[in-house]
Write an enzyme that holds these catalytic residues in place. Structure first.
Site, short mmCIF file in Angstrom:
data_model
loop_
_atom_site.label_atom_id
_atom_site.label_comp_id
_atom_site.label_asym_id
_atom_site.label_seq_id
_atom_site.Cartn_x
_atom_site.Cartn_y
_atom_site.Cartn_z
CD GLU A 1 31.43 85.07 71.16
OE1 GLU A 1 31.77 84.73 70.01
OE2 GLU A 1 30.43 84.62 71.74
CG HIS B 1 21.18 86.00 66.66
ND1 HIS B 1 21.68 85.53 65.46
CD2 HIS B 1 22.03 85.54 67.62
CE1 HIS B 1 22.77 84.81 65.69
NE2 HIS B 1 23.00 84.79 66.99
CG HIS C 1 23.93 89.17 66.51
ND1 HIS C 1 24.83 90.17 66.19
CD2 HIS C 1 24.69 88.12 66.90
CE1 HIS C 1 26.06 89.73 66.36
NE2 HIS C 1 26.01 88.49 66.81
NE ARG D 1 25.24 87.77 71.02
CZ ARG D 1 25.25 86.59 70.42
NH1 ARG D 1 24.15 85.88 70.34
NH2 ARG D 1 26.37 86.12 69.90
NE ARG E 1 21.88 82.85 72.06
CZ ARG E 1 22.99 82.98 71.31
NH1 ARG E 1 24.06 82.27 71.61
NH2 ARG E 1 23.02 83.79 70.28
#
Length: 532
Positions: A116, A345, A238, A284, A380
Site C-alpha cells: 500500500e 478517515h 482517505h 495518503r 498515518r
C-alpha cells in the site's frame, strides 16, 4: 431503575482493540465490553486493506520503521514506532492462532502480502478485501466462548468516574456512568481498571468513511477527566471514498492502488505523477491533497480510480467486496473506472498514553484510534492502525495483569443523579447542531486550512458548546446528545490544535504557513491550562 455493576475490567468499545485486550486477560477476571449500538458497528468491521507487519524474509524491521517515520512527517516518536513494529510478527501470530482466515498464496501455505501507499515492501497481510470483518468476526466468536467476558450492546458511556469527581483526594479512575439504551437508565459501572477503546472522531466531518459511532467519545471523556490529548490537528482523509449518492461511507481500499490502480481525471489523464514521483503510491495526505486540488481546479465532483486494465479474474479474486459493492451501484470495475473523492478517515491524535496504554489518570487506559502513542506522527502509514490496536491491547493487558493484586474493587460509587432533568421535546436542536458542526468542520478545518477559516470555526464551535451544555444540563441524556456533546468538544480541541501549529506538516496543511519548521514538535493540550 438504574443498576450498579462491578467488573474487574471495563472495556468501553467493542472493536479490534477492545476485544483483543479482553481476550489477552485471564479468564479468572470479570470483564465487560461495551458497545454503543450493535457489536459490529465500529470501524474495525469495515476495514478492507489489512494489517502491516514484517512477515516476509526480504523485509526488515528497519525498513518498516523508516517507512513509518517518513510518512509521519518527522513527528513520529521513534520509540513507539520501533515498539510497534518489533512486536508486529508476534501480534499477527496471535491473530492466526485465534483463527483469523488470512488470504494465502494460490496453492501455498504462505500468506499473500500486498503493498500500500508509503510502504517500500509488500507487508500487508489481509483476508481478501474484507480484513476487518474477518478479524472482528473471529475475535467476537472467541470472546463469546469466554464466560467471563460480557458483551453488552446498546450501552453508551456518558462519563468516567474518578476520585476527584467524588470529592476524594488522589487521582484514579473508578468506573463510568453508562446509558443503558434498553432500559433508558444511566447505570453505574465500578471497575478496578477502565479501558477506552472507542475509536476515532472522523464523524466530526460531513463526509467520512467511518461508521456513525466515530464521535471521539473516549477522547472527550478522558479530557473531562483531566487527561492530556495530543496532535488532534492531524486528521487523515482517505483519498478514495466511493462517490455515489447512495454509497454513504464506502471506501475503496488502498490495495487497489497497491495492485496497479491509477487515478485519472474525467478525460482519462493521470495526474498523480505531477504531484509526487511515487504517483498513486504516495502517502495518503499527498494523494488526498492532489485530488482536492484537481477537483477545485477543474470544478469537478470527483476523480476516477481505474484498475480495469488488470484481468477481470484478478480483480474479482483480489477485491470481491469492492467489485460486488460497486456492481450494486451499476459500476463494473473490471471495465469502468471508479468515481472517488477524499473523505475523513482516521484520527492520528488522541489521548496521551505510554507504551502500556496508560493515560494520565491511574487505572485508565486508552488503546487503538482513541489513543496518541506517537506511532502515526503527522500522517498515518497505511495499515499501521490495526497493528497498533493489537500490539497495544496486548501490552495494556500485560500491564493490568501485573497490577491486579494491588488494586481493590471500588465501592460506594454514587448513582447517576437525574432528579433535576426532564424529557426533551426539542430534539430537533440536537439534529440541527449536529449538522451545523459537521458542515463547518468540513468547510473550515478540512484538507486545506487558513487562519481565518480556523478562527471562524472556533467562534462557531464555542457558540455550539454553550447551547449543548445548556441542553445537557436540563434534559435526560440520549445517545444523540452524548455523541453531540463529545463531538463538539473534540472539534474544539482539533481547532485549537490546528491554530497552534504554525507550519504545514503531514495532514495539517495551511495556506498561511505553507512551509515546514525545522524542529518538529507535538501539539499537547492540557486540561485546566487551555480549557476549563
Amino acid at each position: 431503575m438504574s443498576q450498579h455493576h462491578q467488573y474487574d475490567v471495563l472495556v468501553i468499545g467493542s472493536g479490534a482493540a477492545g476485544l483483543s485486550l479482553a481476550l489477552n486477560l485471564p479468564e479468572s477476571l470479570r470483564i465487560a465490553v461495551l458497545s454503543k449500538g450493535e457489536l459490529a458497528n465500529g470501524s474495525t468491521y469495515w476495514a478492507q486493506g489489512g494489517v502491516a507487519a514484517v512477515l516476509d524474509e526480504s523485509d526488515t524491521t528497519q525498513s518498516h520503521v523508516e517507512d513509518t517515520l517518513v510518512a509521519g512527517g518527522g513527528l513520529c516518536r521513534e520509540e513507539a514506532v520501533r515498539f510497534t513494529v518489533e512486536n508486529s510478527r508476534e501480534a499477527i501470530q496471535w491473530l492466526i492462532d485465534q483463527g483469523v482466515p488470512f488470504t494465502r498464496e494460490d496453492g501455498s501455505e504462505l500468506f499473500h502480502l500486498t503493498r500500500e501507499g508509503g510502504h517500500s515492501h509488500r507487508r500487508i497481510i489481509h483476508a481478501a478485501d474484507a480484513t476487518g470483518a474477518a478479524i472482528f468476526n473471529t475475535l467476537l466468536e472467541r470472546a463469546r466462548q469466554h464466560t467471563n467476558i460480557e458483551l453488552l450492546e446498546q450501552h453508551v458511556a456518558v462519563d468516567l468516574i474518578g476520585r476527584r469527581r467524588l470529592g476524594e483526594s488522589g487521582k484514579r479512575c473508578l468506573g463510568a456512568y453508562v446509558l443503558n439504551r434498553n432500559s433508558g437508565e444511566v447505570d453505574t459501572f465500578a471497575a478496578r481498571f477502565v479501558v477506552l477503546a472507542t475509536g476515532g472522531a472522523a464523524k466530526v466531518y460531513l463526509y467520512t468513511s467511518n461508521s456513525d459511532g466515530a464521535c471521539g467519545d473516549g477522547i472527550a471523556m478522558a479530557w473531562r477527566a483531566g487527561c492530556r490529548v495530543g496532535n488532534l490537528e492531524f486528521n487523515q482523509f482517505h483519498p478514495t471514498c466511493l462517490y455515489h449518492p447512495q454509497a454513504k461511507n464506502f471506501l475503496i481500499t488502498e490495495a487497489v492502488r497497491g495492485e496497479g490502480g491509477l487515478l485519472k481525471l474525467p478525460n482519462g489523464e493521470r495526474f498523480m505523477p505531477r504531484f509526487d514521483e511515487r504517483g498513486e503510491l504516495a502517502p495518503r495526505d499527498i494523494v488526498a491533497r492532489a485530488i482536492d486540488h484537481e477537483m477545485k481546479r477543474l470544478g469537478i465532483d470527483c476523480v476516477y480510480l481505474d484498475i480495469s486494465h488488470k484481468p477481470a479474474d484478478f480483480i474479482k479474486s483480489h477485491f470481491p467486496t469492492v467489485y460486488e459493492r460497486c456492481l450494486g451501484f451499476g459500476i463494473d470495475i473490471t471495465r469502468q473506472p471508479i468515481p472517488v473523492v477524499p473523505a475523513a478517515h482516521y484520527t492520528c491524535g488522541g489521548v496521551l498514553t505510554d507504551q502500556h496504554g496508560r493515560t494520565d489518570m491511574p487505572g485508565l487506559y486508552a488503546i487503538g484510534e482513541t489513543s496518541f502513542t506517537g506511532l502515526h506522527g503527522a500522517n498515518r502509514l497505511a495499515s499501521n492502525s490495526l497493528l497498533e490496536c493489537f500490539v497495544y491491547a496486548r501490552s495494556a493487558a500485560a500491564d493490568i495483569l501485573a497490577q491486579l493484586e494491588q488494586i481493590a474493587m471500588p465501592s460506594n460509587l454514587p448513582a447517576w443523579d437525574a432528579s433535576q432533568v426532564t424529557d426533551s421535546d426539542e430534539d430537533v436542536i440536537i439534529a440541527h447542531n449536529w449538522d451545523e458542526l459537521r458542515r463547518f468542520m468540513w468547510d473550515y478545518v478540512g484538507i486545506v486550512r487558513t487562519n481565518k477559516r480556523l478562527q471562524r470555526a472556533q467562534h462557531r464551535v464555542r457558540l455550539l458548546q454553550s447551547e449543548i451544555d445548556e441542553f445537557y444540563s436540563n434534559y435526560r441524556v440520549s445517545r444523540d446528545l452524548i455523541e453531540l456533546r463529545n463531538l463538539a468538544l473534540v472539534a474544539e480541541l482539533m481547532i485549537e490544535s490546528a491554530l497552534r501549529r504554525k507550519e504545514s506538516r503531514g495532514l495539517h496543511y495551511t495556506l498561511d504557513y505553507p512551509g515546514q519548521l525545522q524542529r518538529a514538535e507535538d501539539t499537547i493540550l492540557q486540561p485546566g491550562t487551555y480549557y476549563g
